[in-house]
Design a protein around this motif. Sequence first.
Motif, PDB file in Angstrom:
ATOM      1  N   VAL A 233       0.642  -1.264  -0.123  1.00  0.00           N
ATOM      2  CA  VAL A 233      -0.179   0.050  -0.040  1.00  0.00           C
ATOM      3  C   VAL A 233       1.047   1.241  -0.135  1.00  0.00           C
ATOM      4  CG1 VAL A 233      -1.612   1.472   1.360  1.00  0.00           C
ATOM      5  CG2 VAL A 233      -1.875  -1.181   1.429  1.00  0.00           C
ATOM      6  N   GLN A 234       0.579   2.354  -0.946  1.00  0.00           N
ATOM      7  CA  GLN A 234       1.372   3.279  -1.063  1.00  0.00           C
ATOM      8  C   GLN A 234       0.975   4.638   0.208  1.00  0.00           C
ATOM      9  OE1 GLN A 234       2.186   5.728  -4.360  1.00  0.00           O
ATOM     10  NE2 GLN A 234       1.166   4.150  -5.600  1.00  0.00           N
ATOM     11  N   PRO A 235       2.237   4.972   0.873  1.00  0.00           N
ATOM     12  CA  PRO A 235       2.038   5.975   1.724  1.00  0.00           C
ATOM     13  C   PRO A 235       1.619   7.293   1.290  1.00  0.00           C
ATOM     14  CG  PRO A 235       4.457   5.593   1.403  1.00  0.00           C
ATOM     15  CD  PRO A 235       3.684   4.757   0.543  1.00  0.00           C
TER      16      PRO A 235
ATOM     17  N   PRO B  56      -2.846 -10.107  -3.097  1.00  0.00           N
ATOM     18  CA  PRO B  56      -4.350  -9.227  -3.068  1.00  0.00           C
ATOM     19  C   PRO B  56      -4.249  -7.892  -3.564  1.00  0.00           C
ATOM     20  CG  PRO B  56      -3.259  -9.677  -1.091  1.00  0.00           C
ATOM     21  CD  PRO B  56      -2.364 -10.432  -1.961  1.00  0.00           C
ATOM     22  N   VAL B  57      -4.976  -7.575  -4.607  1.00  0.00           N
ATOM     23  CA  VAL B  57      -4.919  -6.197  -5.149  1.00  0.00           C
ATOM     24  C   VAL B  57      -6.223  -5.919  -5.752  1.00  0.00           C
ATOM     25  CG1 VAL B  57      -2.305  -5.548  -6.058  1.00  0.00           C
ATOM     26  CG2 VAL B  57      -4.036  -7.253  -7.235  1.00  0.00           C
ATOM     27  N   GLY B  58      -6.231  -4.573  -6.081  1.00  0.00           N
ATOM     28  CA  GLY B  58      -7.545  -4.034  -6.762  1.00  0.00           C
ATOM     29  C   GLY B  58      -7.488  -4.514  -8.125  1.00  0.00           C
TER      30      GLY B  58
ATOM     31  N   VAL C 279       4.699  -1.352   3.112  1.00  0.00           N
ATOM     32  CA  VAL C 279       4.412   0.252   2.612  1.00  0.00           C
ATOM     33  C   VAL C 279       5.243   0.590   1.792  1.00  0.00           C
ATOM     34  CG1 VAL C 279       3.958   2.342   3.746  1.00  0.00           C
ATOM     35  CG2 VAL C 279       3.723   0.313   5.342  1.00  0.00           C
ATOM     36  N   VAL C 280       4.831   0.689   0.600  1.00  0.00           N
ATOM     37  CA  VAL C 280       5.401   1.022  -0.548  1.00  0.00           C
ATOM     38  C   VAL C 280       6.153   2.437  -0.810  1.00  0.00           C
ATOM     39  CG1 VAL C 280       5.101  -1.171  -1.823  1.00  0.00           C
ATOM     40  CG2 VAL C 280       3.730   0.877  -2.314  1.00  0.00           C
ATOM     41  N   ASP C 281       7.120   2.766  -0.129  1.00  0.00           N
ATOM     42  CA  ASP C 281       7.576   4.395  -0.383  1.00  0.00           C
ATOM     43  C   ASP C 281       8.366   4.577  -1.498  1.00  0.00           C
ATOM     44  OD1 ASP C 281       9.555   2.875   0.923  1.00  0.00           O
ATOM     45  OD2 ASP C 281       9.996   4.223   2.361  1.00  0.00           O
ATOM     46  N   LEU C 282       9.033   3.625  -1.874  1.00  0.00           N
ATOM     47  CA  LEU C 282       9.779   3.914  -3.085  1.00  0.00           C
ATOM     48  C   LEU C 282       8.637   4.029  -4.377  1.00  0.00           C
ATOM     49  CD1 LEU C 282      12.111   0.512  -2.873  1.00  0.00           C
ATOM     50  CD2 LEU C 282      12.847   3.182  -2.413  1.00  0.00           C
ATOM     51  N   HIS C 283       7.436   3.527  -4.290  1.00  0.00           N
ATOM     52  CA  HIS C 283       6.577   3.674  -5.292  1.00  0.00           C
ATOM     53  C   HIS C 283       5.933   4.971  -5.014  1.00  0.00           C
ATOM     54  CE1 HIS C 283       6.178  -0.958  -6.190  1.00  0.00           C
ATOM     55  NE2 HIS C 283       6.026  -0.203  -7.489  1.00  0.00           N
ATOM     56  N   ALA C 284       5.728   5.470  -3.653  1.00  0.00           N
ATOM     57  CA  ALA C 284       5.271   6.702  -3.702  1.00  0.00           C
ATOM     58  C   ALA C 284       5.947   7.847  -4.119  1.00  0.00           C
ATOM     59  CB  ALA C 284       5.100   7.141  -2.098  1.00  0.00           C
TER      60      ALA C 284
HETATM   61  N1  TRP Z   1       0.735  -0.561  -7.055  1.00  0.00           N
HETATM   62  C1  TRP Z   1      -0.118  -1.289  -5.925  1.00  0.00           C
HETATM   63  C2  TRP Z   1      -1.397  -0.198  -6.196  1.00  0.00           C
HETATM   64  O1  TRP Z   1      -1.434   0.784  -6.246  1.00  0.00           O
HETATM   65  C3  TRP Z   1       0.630  -1.032  -4.895  1.00  0.00           C
HETATM   66  C4  TRP Z   1       1.970  -1.947  -4.662  1.00  0.00           C
HETATM   67  C5  TRP Z   1       3.003  -1.839  -4.982  1.00  0.00           C
HETATM   68  C6  TRP Z   1       1.658  -3.612  -4.766  1.00  0.00           C
HETATM   69  N2  TRP Z   1       3.952  -2.927  -4.894  1.00  0.00           N
HETATM   70  C7  TRP Z   1       3.046  -4.081  -4.882  1.00  0.00           C
HETATM   71  C8  TRP Z   1       0.515  -4.270  -4.758  1.00  0.00           C
HETATM   72  C9  TRP Z   1       3.265  -5.267  -4.666  1.00  0.00           C
HETATM   73  C10 TRP Z   1       0.878  -5.668  -4.540  1.00  0.00           C
HETATM   74  C11 TRP Z   1       1.981  -6.202  -4.630  1.00  0.00           C
HETATM   75  O2  TRP Z   1      -2.304  -0.765  -5.414  1.00  0.00           O
END
Ligand code: TRP
Length: 349
Positions: free
Chosen positions: A19-21, A155-157, A51-56
């Motif tokens: 989940v992104q912060p 698990p994802v949307g 908590v995916v802060d690199l993505h954030a």
């Molecule tokens: N991209 C995902 C989202 O926006 C977040 C995410 C990053 C993620 N890394 C992941 C979800 C790895 C599942 C597995 O919901």
Amino acid sequence: MTNEGAVTYKGPERVFSGVQPTNGLHLGNYLGALVKFVALQERFKECIYCVVDLHAITADLDPKLLAGNTREVAAAFLAAGVDPTKSIIFVQSAVRQHTELTWIFNCVARMGWVQRMTQFKDKAGKHAERMSVGLFDYPVLMAADILAYKATHVPVGEDQTQHLELTRDIAQKFNNDFGAPGFFPLPEGLIQGPENEKYGARIMSLRDASKKMSKSDPSDQTRINLSDDADAIAHKIKKATTDPNPLPETVEGLAGRAEAENLVGIYAAVAGVSAADVLKEFGGKGFGTFKPALADLLVTKLGPIAGEMRRLMADPGSLDGILRQGAARAAAIAEPVLDDVRKIVGFWR
Ligand code: TRP
């Protein structure tokens, strides 16, 4: 787990999600992600939540807020019931293996594959040239998140299904190109959506049920935040868009009534019952009856979670301790995987 001639992966089942912060969690995150994370702890022996802060940082972000937002998401995991003695909870940037594997995957993934990703196209709009390389590469980092742990279930949307397909393509090409059949699993999504109630509800905007509830919507009235107090919740539910008709007696009667369906779906998900159960109680009643009942339910369920989040945030030392321990446990899984990857790729060691 086979896929078009792929050698079956023989490793253990493992859940990974992130989940992104980005500031502020809302009801959609709670029901779509957190409730599901908690339930999966019972079904799978190993669950890893990040908590995916690199993505954030692929979006513009105030460096002063990032660590606080990161702690807030971690606190939400815990307050919702993710148990750090069962699951691993950690922060992405604290485990270096994610970025190392991303680079290697950058050299496996093809430009054409990543260029097809609709989420990038949606975010970039007409301005792809001005976007960061990181935003383009976002799904490759996501593949590295998942495969650094050889996770089998994600698990994802619904909006992430394409990123999961890319993850499988990368896994398969790595396995093939480096002559390592079955090394990476081809992970399966546990997708939430209207047709897949058991993996969590898809929660829509309170003002426009054709759009997902989202923290990026400019109007705060479209969402219930985990930090909203009882008055704010009651007000937002009262003002939520509906039609003038009473609720139907059956789920089929919700067809073509997206706003009513959304509110009934929220009630069902928060109460932990089916939409049919909700209509057994409220079918034939108008929104004048249903909305106050929904607001009460939300206040009763979300209030304690918000309270627990505040308690956890007030003691950042303990929270950071849990996250540090989580990072160590995560690295203990990812490092042997990366060590094999370095060997397979042929790096000097
Ligand atoms: N991209 C995902 C989202 O926006 C977040 C995410 C990053 C993620 N890394 C992941 C979800 C790895 C599942 C597995 O919901």
